[in-house]
Scaffold this motif. Sequence first.
Motif, PDB file in Angstrom:
ATOM      1  N   ASP A   1       6.440   8.439  -1.334  1.00 32.68           N
ATOM      2  CA  ASP A   1       6.678   8.347   0.109  1.00 32.68           C
ATOM      3  C   ASP A   1       5.375   8.544   0.887  1.00 32.68           C
ATOM      4  O   ASP A   1       5.131   7.853   1.882  1.00 32.68           O
ATOM      5  CB  ASP A   1       7.712   9.381   0.557  1.00 32.68           C
TER       6      ASP A   1
ATOM      7  N   THR B   1       3.185   5.411   0.647  1.00 36.22           N
ATOM      8  CA  THR B   1       3.716   4.247   1.364  1.00 36.22           C
ATOM      9  C   THR B   1       4.007   4.542   2.832  1.00 36.22           C
ATOM     10  O   THR B   1       4.540   3.685   3.531  1.00 36.22           O
ATOM     11  CB  THR B   1       5.003   3.740   0.689  1.00 36.22           C
TER      12      THR B   1
ATOM     13  N   ARG C   1       7.805   4.226   4.250  1.00 33.80           N
ATOM     14  CA  ARG C   1       8.490   2.958   4.522  1.00 33.80           C
ATOM     15  C   ARG C   1       9.692   2.718   3.620  1.00 33.80           C
ATOM     16  O   ARG C   1      10.619   2.006   3.995  1.00 33.80           O
ATOM     17  CB  ARG C   1       7.528   1.780   4.380  1.00 33.80           C
TER      18      ARG C   1
END
Length: 68
Positions: A35, A38, A41
């Motif tokens: 998480d 990214t 997202r």
Amino acid sequence: MGFEDLVNKGKDALNSEQGEQQSDQAIQGAGDGFDKLTGGRFAEHTDGVQQHADGFVGQQDQQDQQQQ
């Protein structure tokens, strides 16, 4: 000691309470790291994968027996 013996020892370790806690921490940490990489997202998908992975690791046999 053969490969099967090692696999059985690993399963026994994961089926202990301490093994369950460690596997939960590892799964949580991997998901949190993903998480973070990214930017969150895919957080909904990551949470689902974490739950699914947790179902395969640890005290699964005991969970199945409790549900029946």
